[in-house]
Design a protein around this motif. Structure first.
Motif: not given
Length: 267
Positions: A53-65
């Motif tokens: 839902v973040c329009p500027t790709q400010a949020i990330t989450r990788t597996a296990g992190a």
């Protein structure tokens, strides 16, 4: 109205400049929300509802992190707050957002729930700029929202000049630059020339998500992704646009003018 009546009326009205920072900071409007807080330990396993839902790709989450939020890219739309099922991302209502280092806007890791607020300039620069700071504002391709909120600081309610901070027309008369906008390719040369014209020592302040990382224009090939790609930045003030109170707090924090609500006189 006669001149005597004008003077009398003005005296009756008294000082209309806000008391802050001598007094309590005024509350931000409800729609603003203030700084975000990220408590990654609250994230549900395998949940990444906030990422798309973040329009500027400010949020990330990788597996296990844990989830990570870059406030430098954030436009504070609060879509992530609305969809988070565990309230791992929340609004604080806090106007304080300015930082000295770009990495201090990265939230989500241990001890990184909130921004690390800006430290003051070193003693030598504070001595030079602390009572008289002149800035040349450069609009490097912005939408004019950040520029408008910077302009608000010059109105009677804010009166930025009472702190010895003023905007000047020529970079040759300036102590530094205040940059807004994502720095379009067409503005690259103009920004470089303006920076070169400012006498040493000099500082740079990046205001708004565009000037920090490109804002809503992230990914567009016609801009350079913020001021840091062209000039060294000494203060980052996030927001889209940042509230005038956020900008003022950052400027005063840089000059070490915030101390127990007391602000030394400018002159």
């Amino acid at each position: 109205m006669s001149i005597p009546n004008i003077i009398t009326n003005r005296l009756k009205r008294g000082c209309e400049t806000m008391a802050y920072p001598r007094g309590k900071a005024p509350a931000l409007p409800d729609r603003h929300g203030g700084a975000l807080r990220v408590e990654a330990d609250k994230c549900a396993d395998n949940c990444d509802a906030c990422v798309p839902v973040c329009p500027t790709q400010a949020i990330t989450r990788t597996a296990g992190a844990p989830v990570a939020l870059d406030l430098g890219r954030c436009i504070f739309c609060a879509e992530c707050v609305a969809v988070c099922p565990t309230q791992a991302i929340t609004q604080t209502g806090d106007h304080r957002l300015a930082v000295r280092r770009r990495e201090d806007l990265l939230l989500g890791g241990p001890g990184q729930e909130q921004v690390r607020l800006a430290a003051a300039l070193d003693g030598k620069l504070r001595k030079l700029f602390g009572r008289s700071l002149r800035l040349r504002q450069v609009s490097a391709g912005g939408c004019n929202a950040c520029e408008a909120d910077v302009n608000v600081l010059g109105t009677i309610g804010w009166d930025l000049s009472r702190f010895g901070i003023q905007f000047v027309a020529s970079p040759r008369h300036a102590d530094g630059l205040l940059i807004t906008g994502p720095v379009t390719k067409n503005m690259e040369l103009a920004l470089k020339k303006t920076w070169a014209a400012v006498p040493e020592p000099k500082i740079v302040i990046a205001v708004g998500a565009c000037a920090i990382a490109g804002g809503p224009f992230i990914g567009n090939p016609e801009h350079l992704g913020g001021a840091s790609s062209v000039v060294p930045v000494d203060l980052f003030i996030p927001g889209c646009p940042p509230h005038p109170l956020t900008i003022l707090d950052g400027l005063l924090r840089l000059l070490d003018r915030l101390e127990e609500g007391r602000v030394p006189p400018a002159g």
